[in-house]
Design a protein around this motif. Sequence first.
Motif, mmCIF file in Angstrom:
data_model
loop_
_atom_site.group_PDB
_atom_site.id
_atom_site.type_symbol
_atom_site.label_atom_id
_atom_site.label_comp_id
_atom_site.label_asym_id
_atom_site.label_seq_id
_atom_site.Cartn_x
_atom_site.Cartn_y
_atom_site.Cartn_z
ATOM 1 N N VAL A 31 0.860 -1.179 0.000
ATOM 2 C CA VAL A 31 0.000 0.000 0.000
ATOM 3 C C VAL A 31 0.900 1.234 0.000
ATOM 4 C CG1 VAL A 31 -1.660 1.348 1.343
ATOM 5 C CG2 VAL A 31 -1.899 -1.136 1.204
ATOM 6 N N LYS A 33 -0.657 4.507 -0.469
ATOM 7 C CA LYS A 33 -1.491 5.658 -0.115
ATOM 8 C C LYS A 33 -1.880 5.567 1.343
ATOM 9 C CE LYS A 33 -3.401 6.200 -4.762
ATOM 10 N NZ LYS A 33 -4.630 6.191 -5.582
ATOM 11 N N PRO A 34 -1.938 6.701 2.055
ATOM 12 C CA PRO A 34 -1.848 8.103 1.623
ATOM 13 C C PRO A 34 -0.452 8.452 1.084
ATOM 14 C CG PRO A 34 -2.849 7.934 3.792
ATOM 15 C CD PRO A 34 -2.272 6.594 3.488
ATOM 16 N N VAL A 42 -3.637 13.071 8.031
ATOM 17 C CA VAL A 42 -4.372 11.840 7.740
ATOM 18 C C VAL A 42 -4.678 11.121 9.048
ATOM 19 C CG1 VAL A 42 -4.274 9.616 6.556
ATOM 20 C CG2 VAL A 42 -3.247 11.625 5.504
ATOM 21 N N ASP A 43 -5.870 10.546 9.119
ATOM 22 C CA ASP A 43 -6.252 9.774 10.295
ATOM 23 C C ASP A 43 -5.281 8.613 10.499
ATOM 24 O OD1 ASP A 43 -8.615 9.197 12.288
ATOM 25 O OD2 ASP A 43 -8.095 7.273 11.372
ATOM 26 N N GLU A 45 -5.623 5.645 11.384
ATOM 27 C CA GLU A 45 -6.042 4.337 10.888
ATOM 28 C C GLU A 45 -5.569 4.100 9.456
ATOM 29 O OE1 GLU A 45 -7.286 0.602 10.485
ATOM 30 O OE2 GLU A 45 -7.056 1.728 12.349
ATOM 31 N N ALA A 46 -5.510 5.170 8.658
ATOM 32 C CA ALA A 46 -5.007 5.023 7.286
ATOM 33 C C ALA A 46 -3.533 4.621 7.298
ATOM 34 C CB ALA A 46 -5.192 6.327 6.517
ATOM 35 N N TRP A 47 -2.773 5.204 8.223
ATOM 36 C CA TRP A 47 -1.363 4.819 8.336
ATOM 37 C C TRP A 47 -1.235 3.380 8.829
ATOM 38 C CZ3 TRP A 47 0.936 7.892 5.435
ATOM 39 C CH2 TRP A 47 0.769 9.276 5.487
ATOM 40 N N LYS A 49 -3.292 0.938 8.327
ATOM 41 C CA LYS A 49 -3.600 0.030 7.221
ATOM 42 C C LYS A 49 -2.347 -0.213 6.395
ATOM 43 C CE LYS A 49 -6.329 -0.487 3.012
ATOM 44 N NZ LYS A 49 -7.334 0.126 2.094
ATOM 45 N N MET A 50 -1.584 0.839 6.147
ATOM 46 C CA MET A 50 -0.338 0.698 5.397
ATOM 47 C C MET A 50 0.634 -0.205 6.146
ATOM 48 S SD MET A 50 2.280 3.684 4.088
ATOM 49 C CE MET A 50 1.061 4.456 3.010
ATOM 50 N N TYR A 97 5.421 4.948 4.498
ATOM 51 C CA TYR A 97 5.697 3.989 3.427
ATOM 52 C C TYR A 97 7.177 3.616 3.420
ATOM 53 C CZ TYR A 97 6.412 2.086 -1.238
ATOM 54 O OH TYR A 97 6.770 1.275 -2.276
#
Length: 218
Positions: A31, A33-34, A42-43, A45-47, A49-50, A97
């Motif tokens: 992944v 993104k973001p 960015v929230d 949770e998005a990080w 997920k990565m 990332y």
Amino acid sequence: MSRLAGDESMRRLRAAIEGLDVGVLVNNAGVSKPYVVFLHEVDVEAWMKMVRVNLWALTEVTAAVLPGMVERGRGAIVNMGSASSEAIPSFPLCNIYAATKRYVAKFSRSLYIEYRSRGVDVQCQAPFFVATRMVPRAIRDNWLSPFLPTPDAYARAAARWIGHGSLCSPTISHQLLWCLASVLPDAVHDWLRLREHLRLRAHRKRAARASATWHAVD
């Protein structure tokens, strides 16, 4: 991918490979993104997920397949890292990332040392950009475009490099970029990466505004 979903996926994976002679494992899921954003924008949770895809999943899948390879005394594991963590000293606005990919390189190198005497080869491949949908159009269309191999070209080169060391960048175009990167001081890299990623960030914001305006008018 939630933790619960990940546990179920691993249960199914273990069931699927039970009794199979897995000769080669390629951990290629990732992944990105973001992308080109500041951490606070960015929230969390998005990080996470990565992190779960780039780091946890790779570790769990490797741990599931490795015992069979050790038992048979043969096998190869290829983990997809990134030149963003190996050839370049910093990757601002994409720091989570790059950090997960740094883990991949260290994880792979350590496993390579641990298991090569037992017939299992572990390699981290650290490419620059490949012409996939993960790469923004602004990069595919700039001066780097001649150095972007197609997925098929990269796959052919990647297969030839399996078994040749714990870390590699398989394509000639990426090897040339790696050589170029090696001669630049870290401070220059830092300035260039921040400048380029801020430019890409501004480009994405303009594109998002234009899309929102188009949909509003439509």
